[in-house]
Design a protein around this motif. Structure first.
Motif, PDB file in Angstrom:
ATOM      1  N   UNK A  82      23.110 -33.430 -25.683  1.00  4.54           N
ATOM      2  CA  UNK A  82      22.544 -32.170 -25.334  1.00  4.54           C
ATOM      3  C   UNK A  82      21.288 -31.841 -25.483  1.00  4.54           C
ATOM      4  N   UNK A  83      20.483 -32.603 -26.447  1.00  2.00           N
ATOM      5  CA  UNK A  83      18.896 -32.443 -26.688  1.00  2.00           C
ATOM      6  C   UNK A  83      18.588 -34.050 -26.963  1.00  2.00           C
ATOM      7  N   UNK A  84      17.356 -34.194 -26.512  1.00  2.00           N
ATOM      8  CA  UNK A  84      16.487 -35.419 -26.778  1.00  2.00           C
ATOM      9  C   UNK A  84      15.125 -34.783 -27.380  1.00  2.00           C
ATOM     10  N   UNK A  85      14.623 -34.911 -28.484  1.00  2.00           N
ATOM     11  CA  UNK A  85      13.431 -34.271 -29.000  1.00  2.00           C
ATOM     12  C   UNK A  85      12.498 -35.603 -29.563  1.00  2.00           C
ATOM     13  N   UNK A  86      11.154 -35.220 -28.946  1.00  2.00           N
ATOM     14  CA  UNK A  86       9.924 -36.060 -29.164  1.00  2.00           C
ATOM     15  C   UNK A  86       9.602 -35.552 -30.409  1.00  2.00           C
ATOM     16  N   UNK A  87       9.683 -36.428 -31.402  1.00  4.24           N
ATOM     17  CA  UNK A  87       9.308 -36.018 -32.810  1.00  4.24           C
ATOM     18  C   UNK A  87       8.229 -36.738 -33.274  1.00  4.24           C
ATOM     19  N   UNK A  88       7.147 -36.141 -34.037  1.00  2.00           N
ATOM     20  CA  UNK A  88       5.945 -36.649 -34.075  1.00  2.00           C
ATOM     21  C   UNK A  88       5.785 -36.066 -35.546  1.00  2.00           C
ATOM     22  N   UNK A  89       5.846 -36.965 -36.771  1.00  2.00           N
ATOM     23  CA  UNK A  89       5.767 -36.515 -37.984  1.00  2.00           C
ATOM     24  C   UNK A  89       4.259 -36.361 -38.453  1.00  2.00           C
ATOM     25  N   UNK A  90       3.316 -37.120 -37.721  1.00  4.58           N
ATOM     26  CA  UNK A  90       1.867 -36.548 -38.098  1.00  4.58           C
ATOM     27  C   UNK A  90       1.037 -37.207 -36.988  1.00  4.58           C
ATOM     28  N   UNK A  91       0.055 -36.294 -36.445  1.00  5.07           N
ATOM     29  CA  UNK A  91      -0.766 -36.526 -35.375  1.00  5.07           C
ATOM     30  C   UNK A  91      -2.080 -36.093 -35.889  1.00  5.07           C
ATOM     31  N   UNK A  92      -3.119 -36.889 -35.831  1.00  3.03           N
ATOM     32  CA  UNK A  92      -4.516 -36.581 -36.279  1.00  3.03           C
ATOM     33  C   UNK A  92      -5.529 -36.508 -35.173  1.00  3.03           C
ATOM     34  N   UNK A  93      -5.903 -35.262 -34.843  1.00  2.34           N
ATOM     35  CA  UNK A  93      -5.337 -34.055 -35.269  1.00  2.34           C
ATOM     36  C   UNK A  93      -5.244 -33.032 -34.127  1.00  2.34           C
ATOM     37  N   UNK A  94      -6.286 -32.989 -33.256  1.00  2.00           N
ATOM     38  CA  UNK A  94      -6.158 -31.968 -32.011  1.00  2.00           C
ATOM     39  C   UNK A  94      -5.627 -33.066 -30.862  1.00  2.00           C
ATOM     40  N   UNK A  95      -4.347 -32.955 -30.446  1.00  2.00           N
ATOM     41  CA  UNK A  95      -3.680 -33.662 -29.439  1.00  2.00           C
ATOM     42  C   UNK A  95      -3.174 -32.845 -28.469  1.00  2.00           C
ATOM     43  N   UNK A  96      -2.882 -33.582 -27.176  1.00  2.00           N
ATOM     44  CA  UNK A  96      -2.060 -33.122 -26.187  1.00  2.00           C
ATOM     45  C   UNK A  96      -1.153 -34.452 -25.651  1.00  2.00           C
ATOM     46  N   UNK A  97       0.349 -34.122 -25.531  1.00  2.00           N
ATOM     47  CA  UNK A  97       1.261 -34.749 -25.517  1.00  2.00           C
ATOM     48  C   UNK A  97       1.734 -34.697 -24.116  1.00  2.00           C
ATOM     49  N   UNK A  98       1.488 -35.990 -23.243  1.00  2.00           N
ATOM     50  CA  UNK A  98       2.170 -35.795 -21.879  1.00  2.00           C
ATOM     51  C   UNK A  98       3.272 -37.039 -21.835  1.00  2.00           C
ATOM     52  N   UNK A  99       4.108 -36.556 -21.211  1.00  2.00           N
ATOM     53  CA  UNK A  99       5.476 -37.352 -20.715  1.00  2.00           C
ATOM     54  C   UNK A  99       5.767 -37.299 -19.281  1.00  2.00           C
ATOM     55  N   UNK A 100       5.606 -38.649 -18.727  1.00  2.00           N
ATOM     56  CA  UNK A 100       5.730 -38.715 -17.324  1.00  2.00           C
ATOM     57  C   UNK A 100       5.032 -37.858 -16.436  1.00  2.00           C
TER      58      UNK A 100
END
Length: 817
Positions: A82-100
């Protein structure tokens, strides 16, 4: 069950189009390691020089001012989740995430994790993920412009971004502003429900252990759930009705084996498991850890001396023999569990029992706290604020609260963690560092330290004490760095005064004090190409980050030691002076254990090769300070101390058994001839100290420049020495000794027999083999006495070189220069 797909493979790194970068990097896709960072990826690709060598750091400043993007393509096969999560334990630092091609989220905090629901964006087969990082400088400087500047200790905007502050340089660290995916990243697929957080609050109820489990559930379906928990033979479960997302389960363990700090008992830990089950009984998610049963109490009840700061574990007072901890590498993903284990072993071998994780670094890895649990090292954890006025406006207020809640929850299971601290030196800075006028009423962090953070700790983990700052006196009505109240930092010694000034303080608890020295010779030679090598040669000067650091080192030498004739002398004598300064301070503070409840030396470790206050340098080599710390922090310490009316012998016993011994104190000449002697019976209860005044004739030398006191109390305790004059005034004989070198499997034993007094004899085997180590240092011998140095090395070292300058040194060989 939650299924996890790590996303570590196939990453490439690019500078943003149009960025001002070297031509060989512009437009290039660089293979990237995840977890990792831009600097280590460029270094691995051979595109930049090692920033730790010479002054290469300066040529790499552009990296922190560049936007970067990480990109990978991964294969995903949709299931029935029912769910699929993109999990990021630590990003350094100011980030934008784009999927497809679709933006899924933005981040602006290195110190917390993020989770994004991406099920609807995933494709069957190849999927493209991009994590684009804005320049940390540009973000911080924009916030600085928007909110108005705030004062800080260094001309860098580290307080306007939730990022490891020391990335921006410190008085022991380089300015290497990182970016990257620095912790785990992956997909978590699940249905019905998952365990969002599990927070075990472990306490003692008499002799029984109590675990209060606070469970937070994230739901995909609104159905009844069952949560089960087990620890040390105790079991319980709770029903979570549809619509509810939290549960509290309590387990009682009858008389469990306790967790103790090292030296006080065993480090018993107990596996704990929490599971959540759906209506059909299927296991949906599992959380497991290990916990330790122990109680923590911080005594701050005012007394006739002021306000104590005294830690007790399991109702046993613990004199803190601590060190401050900074990140062990500028680039955290290079720090392995084995590296941490080596550093922790060095701490344990130096008789240290507490590590204070300093507020300008990071919340450390799970390996760090697990190793601390395993080795019985107490941990004091700062929240991450250091040496600056921090804005309390948005987005920082929300980010700080989220970061603190996440870290308090994450670290709740570890018994080694016994104290949270709000900040490093910021309340002190507001009082004494001329901040108030430039702030002009703007926020500076007070609300964090006195409201937000204590509320979060109180709500999420009331089992551990919270202290608003280091230093802090317990109330705003008292100056935050008043030695008579709470914790104090003593920095006038390093900055302006001689180290004998430590004796003017009888503080309640010293949370920082330190003295500098260069790193080991092999470390210097690896890091610097200077020819000739000198204390002020270009590389040495660049790797001295403290303001007027060399002048302060020279002031210390001038006060105590003979003038160095060359770099080899300077290197030995500055390392010696560091060791003596800290040993004097620690022994003095421990001798006043009825008032002072602990010391935390600045600092155990380094993050790169540098002249600093560390006991272990950036390459992991032990400086002479490490050996003096091992002696000064020994469970049983014999020390001669000045007291009103004369000298006294102080016996400190931090062991759990009484210490009974016959002690002798002799005033002797440098030739070893006795002039006066007394014998005293020691009867020192556990966890206490005894002070015995010495007869007047022992403290009145006939020739101050030719005599010393020697105090001994059996072979198991190192003897104490007291010199009546400074080394530069002592009439040292020309150093003379006999040496023998015997091989053994793995090294050599170097036996030195003194023909004259030999002051602070030290063998620097790393000058012959960078991998060589020695078991002892700073040994003072009287004529006729012997000592043996055990040298470990991969290959046999030259015997003649092992027993001559500049490898084998003592203070009185300077006279031969």
């Amino acid at each position: 069950m939650v299924s996890r797909q790590a996303l570590y493979d196939g990453w490439t790194l690019r500078a943003a189009p149009g960025a001002q970068v070297p031509v060989e990097i512009a437009g290039r896709a660089v293979p990237a390691t995840v977890p990792g960072c831009v600097h280590t990826d460029l270094l691995d690709a051979g595109l930049i020089d090692d920033p730790y060598l010479d002054d290469n750091e300066l040529a790499l400043a552009w990296i922190g001012r560049t936007d970067w993007s990480y990109q990978t393509t991964f294969v995903h096969r949709p299931g029935d989740d029912e769910r699929v999560d993109l999990v990021c334990a630590g990003l350094d630092t100011v980030a934008t995430l784009t999927l497809n091609g679709v933006e899924v989220g933005r981040t602006q905090n290195m110190h917390r994790g993020y989770r994004f629901d991406v099920r609807s964006l995933l494709r069957d087969g190849d999927n493209d993920l991009v994590v684009a990082f804005d320049s940390a400088y540009r973000y911080a400087e924009a916030q600085q412009e928007r909110l108005g500047d705030r004062p800080n200790a260094y001309p860098e905007p580290f307080h306007f971004i939730r990022k490891m502050a020391c990335n921006f340089g410190w008085d022991w660290g380089p300015t290497l502003v990182t970016a990257g995916i620095w912790q785990e990243i992956g997909l978590h697929a699940w249905s019905t429900a998952r365990l969002a957080t599990v927070r075990p609050l472990v306490t003692m109820d008499g002799r029984d252990g109590r675990v209060e489990l606070h469970v937070e559930i994230e739901r995909a379906s609104d159905v009844p759930l069952t949560v089960r928990a087990a620890v040390a033979g105790a079991h319980t479960e709770a029903i979570v009705p549809a619509g509810q997302r939290t549960a509290v389960l309590t387990l009682t363990v009858r008389e469990p084996a306790l967790w103790w700090p090292r030296g006080y008992g065993e480090q018993a830990r107990h596996p704990i498991e929490v599971t959540v089950h759906g209506p059909d009984g299927d296991t949906l998610d599992v959380w497991s850890h290990r916990v330790g049963f122990r109680s923590v109490r911080l005594d701050t009840t005012p007394d006739e001396h002021g306000t104590p700061f005294a830690l007790s574990i399991n109702n046993v007072p613990v004199f803190v023999r601590g060190v401050n901890w900074i990140p062990d590498d500028v680039f955290p993903t290079r720090i392995t569990r084995d590296q941490l284990a080596e550093r922790f072993d060095q701490a344990v071998e130096a008789n240290i029992n507490l590590l204070r994780v300093w507020g300008g670094g990071r919340y450390e890895s799970a390996d760090f706290y697990d190793l601390a649990d395993e080795r019985g090292l107490l941990v004091q954890q700062d929240f991450l604020f250091a040496c600056a006025a921090y804005p309390e406006e948005e987005p920082f207020a929300t980010e700080v609260a989220a970061e603190a809640a996440e870290q308090v929850t994450r670290l709740a299971p570890y018994p080694s963690l016994v104290l949270w601290t709000g900040n490093n030196e910021n309340i002190w800075g507001w009082h004494d560092w001329d901040w108030q006028e430039p702030l002009a009423g703007r926020t500076w962090g007070r609300g964090y330290y006195l409201d937000v953070l204590p509320r979060i700790v109180g709500e999420l983990d009331p089992t551990r004490p919270y202290w608003p700052g280091s230093p802090w006196s317990g109330t705003e009505a008292i100056h935050p760095n008043d030695p008579a109240h709470g914790t104090t930092h003593i920095w006038d010694v390093w900055n302006t005064d001689d180290y004998t000034r430590y004796r003017e303080y009888v503080p309640r608890f010293v949370a920082e004090f330190g003295y500098q020295a260069p790193p080991a010779y092999a470390t210097v030679r690896r890091a610097l190409s200077d020819e000739p090598l000198a204390h002020d040669s270009p590389g040495m000067a660049h790797h001295q980050k403290a303001a007027n650091g060399d002048a302060k080192l020279q002031r210390g030498l001038d006060a105590h030691l003979p003038a160095p004739a060359d770099f080899d002398d300077w290197h030995y004598l500055t390392q010696l002076n560091q060791a003596r300064a800290i040993q004097l301070g620690v022994e003095h503070f421990r001798s006043h254990g009825d008032v002072c409840a602990g010391t935390i030396v600045w600092q155990l470790n380094d993050c790169w090769p540098v002249t600093s206050w560390s006991a272990v340098d950036g390459d992991g080599r032990r400086k002479p300070l490490w050996y003096s710390l091992r002696h000064a922090y020994a469970d049983r310490l014999l020390t001669v101390q000045p007291r009103a009316g004369g000298l006294a012998l102080v016996a400190v016993n931090d062991g759990g058994m009484p210490w009974r011994a016959s002690a002798s104190v002799t005033r002797v000449t440098l030739a070893g001839e006795p002039r006066a002697k007394t014998t005293m019976e020691l009867a020192v209860p556990a966890y206490s100290a005894v002070t015995l005044a010495l007869p007047a004739e022992l403290g009145r030398p006939e020739e101050a420049r030719r005599e010393l006191l020697v105090a001994e109390a059996g072979e198991s305790t190192r003897r104490a020495l007291w010199f009546f004059a400074e080394d530069r005034e002592v009439e040292w004989p020309v150093a003379a000794w006999e040496a023998t070198v015997e091989p053994f499997d793995g090294g050599q034993r170097v036996r030195i027999t003194a023909r004259t007094v030999l002051r602070d004899l030290t063998l620097f085997a790393d000058r012959l083999d960078p991998a060589a180590s020695v078991d002892e240092a700073l040994v003072t011998l009287l004529p006729g006495e012997s000592t043996t140095f055990t040298v470990r090395a991969c290959e046999p070292l030259d015997s003649a070189a092992l027993t001559a300058r500049p490898v084998l040194r003592c203070v009185n060989d300077i006279q031969q220069s």
